[in-house]
Write a protein that holds these residues in place. Structure first.
Motif, mmCIF file in Angstrom:
data_model
loop_
_atom_site.group_PDB
_atom_site.id
_atom_site.type_symbol
_atom_site.label_atom_id
_atom_site.label_comp_id
_atom_site.label_asym_id
_atom_site.label_seq_id
_atom_site.Cartn_x
_atom_site.Cartn_y
_atom_site.Cartn_z
ATOM 1 N N ALA A 1 6.877 13.025 6.423
ATOM 2 C CA ALA A 1 6.831 13.417 4.972
ATOM 3 C C ALA A 1 5.449 13.004 4.350
ATOM 4 O O ALA A 1 4.866 13.816 3.569
ATOM 5 N N ALA A 2 4.772 11.815 4.808
ATOM 6 C CA ALA A 2 3.691 11.621 4.172
ATOM 7 C C ALA A 2 2.576 12.432 4.612
ATOM 8 O O ALA A 2 1.636 12.903 3.755
ATOM 9 N N VAL A 3 2.345 12.789 5.745
ATOM 10 C CA VAL A 3 1.771 13.668 6.209
ATOM 11 C C VAL A 3 1.583 15.017 5.851
ATOM 12 O O VAL A 3 0.707 15.804 5.160
ATOM 13 N N ALA A 4 3.048 15.493 5.584
ATOM 14 C CA ALA A 4 2.992 16.970 4.991
ATOM 15 C C ALA A 4 2.761 17.048 3.554
ATOM 16 O O ALA A 4 2.308 17.690 3.115
ATOM 17 N N PHE A 5 3.055 15.944 3.063
ATOM 18 C CA PHE A 5 2.740 15.691 1.472
ATOM 19 C C PHE A 5 1.279 15.671 1.135
ATOM 20 O O PHE A 5 0.592 16.471 0.353
ATOM 21 N N ALA A 6 0.506 14.906 1.968
ATOM 22 C CA ALA A 6 -1.030 14.855 1.911
ATOM 23 C C ALA A 6 -1.645 16.174 2.388
ATOM 24 O O ALA A 6 -2.711 16.532 1.583
ATOM 25 N N HIS A 7 -1.163 16.758 3.025
ATOM 26 C CA HIS A 7 -1.625 17.865 3.295
ATOM 27 C C HIS A 7 -1.317 19.087 2.516
ATOM 28 O O HIS A 7 -2.019 19.896 2.088
ATOM 29 N N PHE A 8 0.089 18.971 1.959
ATOM 30 C CA PHE A 8 0.096 19.970 0.719
ATOM 31 C C PHE A 8 -0.516 19.795 -0.532
ATOM 32 O O PHE A 8 -1.040 20.739 -1.102
ATOM 33 N N VAL A 9 -0.981 18.655 -0.675
ATOM 34 C CA VAL A 9 -1.845 18.185 -1.971
ATOM 35 C C VAL A 9 -3.038 18.958 -1.654
ATOM 36 O O VAL A 9 -3.592 19.523 -2.677
ATOM 37 N N THR A 10 -3.739 18.887 -0.423
ATOM 38 C CA THR A 10 -4.754 19.309 -0.299
ATOM 39 C C THR A 10 -4.947 20.806 0.488
ATOM 40 O O THR A 10 -6.243 21.255 0.896
ATOM 41 N N ASP A 11 -3.843 21.519 0.601
ATOM 42 C CA ASP A 11 -4.026 22.745 1.062
ATOM 43 C C ASP A 11 -4.816 23.746 0.294
ATOM 44 O O ASP A 11 -5.071 23.630 -0.985
ATOM 45 N N ALA A 12 -5.143 25.012 0.714
ATOM 46 C CA ALA A 12 -5.937 25.851 0.179
ATOM 47 C C ALA A 12 -5.524 26.500 -1.344
ATOM 48 O O ALA A 12 -6.258 26.321 -2.236
ATOM 49 N N GLN A 13 -4.149 26.475 -1.455
ATOM 50 C CA GLN A 13 -3.475 27.124 -2.574
ATOM 51 C C GLN A 13 -3.638 26.053 -3.600
ATOM 52 O O GLN A 13 -3.805 26.554 -4.810
ATOM 53 N N LEU B 1 0.784 -1.243 0.075
ATOM 54 C CA LEU B 1 -0.187 -0.071 0.066
ATOM 55 C C LEU B 1 0.880 1.138 0.078
ATOM 56 O O LEU B 1 1.728 1.376 0.741
ATOM 57 N N PRO B 2 0.646 2.266 -0.845
ATOM 58 C CA PRO B 2 1.658 3.520 -1.091
ATOM 59 C C PRO B 2 1.577 4.243 0.357
ATOM 60 O O PRO B 2 0.599 4.025 1.079
ATOM 61 N N ASP B 3 2.197 5.082 0.340
ATOM 62 C CA ASP B 3 2.413 6.028 1.764
ATOM 63 C C ASP B 3 1.108 6.829 1.623
ATOM 64 O O ASP B 3 0.820 7.222 2.802
ATOM 65 N N VAL B 4 0.776 7.556 0.476
ATOM 66 C CA VAL B 4 -0.161 8.461 0.339
ATOM 67 C C VAL B 4 -1.060 8.159 -0.602
ATOM 68 O O VAL B 4 -0.698 7.788 -1.827
ATOM 69 N N VAL B 5 -2.338 8.035 -0.443
ATOM 70 C CA VAL B 5 -3.361 7.177 -1.110
ATOM 71 C C VAL B 5 -4.678 8.187 -1.458
ATOM 72 O O VAL B 5 -5.171 8.560 -0.575
ATOM 73 N N ASN B 6 -4.817 8.363 -2.968
ATOM 74 C CA ASN B 6 -6.332 9.070 -3.141
ATOM 75 C C ASN B 6 -7.561 8.023 -3.069
ATOM 76 O O ASN B 6 -7.444 7.001 -3.580
ATOM 77 N N VAL B 7 -8.326 8.325 -1.896
ATOM 78 C CA VAL B 7 -9.438 7.581 -1.596
ATOM 79 C C VAL B 7 -10.738 8.207 -1.744
ATOM 80 O O VAL B 7 -10.561 9.477 -1.509
ATOM 81 N N MET C 1 -5.286 9.727 1.776
ATOM 82 C CA MET C 1 -5.239 9.147 3.215
ATOM 83 C C MET C 1 -3.529 8.930 3.371
ATOM 84 O O MET C 1 -2.978 8.913 2.470
ATOM 85 N N VAL C 2 -3.226 8.754 4.652
ATOM 86 C CA VAL C 2 -1.758 8.347 4.934
ATOM 87 C C VAL C 2 -1.706 6.718 5.493
ATOM 88 O O VAL C 2 -2.311 6.543 6.398
ATOM 89 N N ASN C 3 -0.991 6.101 4.996
ATOM 90 C CA ASN C 3 -0.889 4.589 5.245
ATOM 91 C C ASN C 3 -0.298 4.617 6.864
ATOM 92 O O ASN C 3 0.972 5.318 6.887
ATOM 93 N N SER C 4 -0.754 4.198 7.873
ATOM 94 C CA SER C 4 -0.177 4.188 8.909
ATOM 95 C C SER C 4 1.037 3.248 9.148
ATOM 96 O O SER C 4 1.738 3.318 9.971
ATOM 97 N N ARG C 5 1.322 2.303 8.056
ATOM 98 C CA ARG C 5 2.555 1.853 8.216
ATOM 99 C C ARG C 5 3.937 2.507 7.551
ATOM 100 O O ARG C 5 4.833 1.775 7.283
ATOM 101 N N THR C 6 3.576 3.614 6.959
ATOM 102 C CA THR C 6 4.900 4.251 6.294
ATOM 103 C C THR C 6 6.016 4.414 7.207
ATOM 104 O O THR C 6 5.894 4.729 8.473
ATOM 105 N N LYS C 7 7.242 4.390 6.707
ATOM 106 C CA LYS C 7 8.363 4.495 7.326
ATOM 107 C C LYS C 7 8.635 6.146 7.547
ATOM 108 O O LYS C 7 9.863 6.414 8.298
ATOM 109 N N HIS C 8 7.854 7.034 6.781
ATOM 110 C CA HIS C 8 8.182 8.210 6.764
ATOM 111 C C HIS C 8 6.888 9.008 7.027
ATOM 112 O O HIS C 8 6.455 10.101 5.926
#
Length: 428
Positions: free
Chosen positions: A322-334, A96-102, A312-319
């Motif tokens: 980074a995964a949370v920061a990227f998921a937030h970045f994709v979905t931030d207002a800008q 399962l990837p680290d960050v996933v469109n669901v 979503m962020v995979n709870s098993r990611t090793k990073h």
């Protein structure tokens, strides 16, 4: 770009629940602490977006990697067909990837299996950046937490054929605003046309029961409740439409595509849609386009239905950071605003819908639809519970068909549908 209405089969839950490890890290699980340094290689998976939006996502990833040196994002895109099965296979295979469109219904089984990071705990500081209804859409009944950042939203108006309204003796400038008006107009349309023109092309779906004000589930999320008095009332009224040919005779087997064709050819007087449909009307049905009417979704609750996608962020990611920061970045207002200007979708971030792009008229129907939809989304809800699976939808549709055909009473049909859904819920 799929509508977020596809669900994992019940078997997927059984597949992923026993898993003890999953994710791109490969062996054993990651951390739920997102406060560390943002670094490392992560994989980001989208759902049928590469063909039309590759430049956008290439730029998005480059911007993120520039903002956070030491990160690297690998982007993979999966086709719409079979996406739930692909997620199931990845979950079962530990890939399962680290960050996933669901969508909400896809995230629910994975969250139950412990494979999704709870963002209330890991990223709760971002919650105020999003519309309340959008943030809540990835919560799972019976579980505490939120399991995806809300991403793009969609909703749409009801289109109607003014020429058909005029022929039926209805005021084309005054489309129905309430269910009482809708059903009365539909019966008049059928009578005046000798049963040749139906007003609606689809049987009631789960979200229709929600818009009507039906209680869909109990508060604990442990049982369905759409066989209440209002649910029976709605199905009874649809039975009246069906008998009068005010509901298209082929509604029992209709798809969104077939319903759209009925509307294009003038066999149906009203149909839900979005701003994307206007260009189709203009190209393929110019006479309809000249007579197109646009009105709001009909609802007894004051809240239209919201379709929502998430990240979503995979709870098993090793990073995790980074995964949370990227998921937030994709979905931030800008970045959501930038994406919304490339396709007819809407941002889930608080305040974005007040942008002039969503509020300033320019005289075109496309902008009118966009502005109306944006306004309605501010307090819209996702009526379909994340636990309502494809099997449950099929059971409901089958029972609705029996009621409309007179094989069962509306009450018996909904009792049967609730019992079937509850059985599937217990199995899950």
């Amino acid at each position: 770009m799929p509508k977020p209405r596809r669900a994992l089969a019940a078997a997927v839950v059984a597949l992923v629940l026993p898993l003890s490890a999953c994710g791109s890290g490969g062996d054993g699980g990651g951390s739920t602490d997102a406060s560390g340094k943002v670094e490392g290689d992560i994989t980001f998976q989208t759902w049928n977006l590469r063909a039309n939006f590759k430049p956008y996502f290439d730029g998005l990833i480059a911007d993120f990697e520039k903002k956070y040196p030491g990160t690297r994002v690998k982007w993979v895109d999966q086709p719409a067909e079979g996406y739930p099965d692909k997620l199931s296979a990845d979950a079962g295979g530990g890939t399962l990837p680290d960050v996933v469109n669901v969508s909400p219904d896809l995230v629910a089984p994975l969250a139950k299996a412990g494979l999704v990071l709870d963002l209330d705990k890991a990223a709760g500081k971002y919650r105020s950046e999003y519309l309340d209804g959008a943030w809540a859409s990835h919560q799972v009944p019976g579980m505490s937490g939120t399991y995806a950042f809300p991403w793009y939203l969609n909703t749409g108006p009801l289109f109607y054929n003014k020429a058909l309204f005029t022929k039926a003796g209805l005021n084309p400038g005054r489309p129905p605003k309430t269910y009482d008006e809708l059903f009365a107009d539909a019966l008049q349309m059928a009578k005046k046309s000798g049963g040749q023109v139906a007003t609606l092309a689809n049987v009631p779906t789960f979200e229709d029961f929600g818009r009507y004000g039906v209680t869909l589930m109990n508060r604990q999320g442990t049982a369905f409740a759409f066989n209440d008095t209002k649910g029976v009332e709605l199905l009874t009224r649809y039975k009246e439409l069906y008998d009068a040919k005010a509901l298209d005779p082929q509604a029992l087997t209709a798809t969104p595509e077939s319903s759209g064709k009925k509307f294009l050819t003038g066999a149906v007087a009203m149909n839900p849609g979005s701003a994307l449909d206007l260009d189709n009307f203009k190209k393929n049905a110019p006479s309809l386009y000249r007579n197109i009417g646009i009105t709001d979704q009909i609802t007894s609750t004051g809240h239209v239905n919201m379709y929502v996608m998430g990240v979503m962020v995979n709870s098993r990611t090793k990073h995790t950071p980074a995964a949370v920061a990227f998921a937030h970045f994709v979905t931030d207002a800008q970045n959501q605003m930038s994406f919304a200007k490339k396709v007819a979708i809407f941002p889930s971030t608080a305040g974005s819908l007040n942008d002039p792009y969503f509020t300033k008229e320019d005289g075109t129907d496309e902008t009118r639809v966009r502005i109306a939809a944006a306004k309605s989304l501010k307090n819209a809800v996702n009526y379909t519970p994340v636990l309502f699976s494809d099997q449950m939808k099929t059971a409901l549709r089958n029972e609705v068909a029996k009621a409309l055909q007179g094989k069962e009473s509306p009450k018996q049909a909904l009792d049967n549908a609730v019992n079937a859904a509850d059985r599937l819920l217990q199995q899950g």
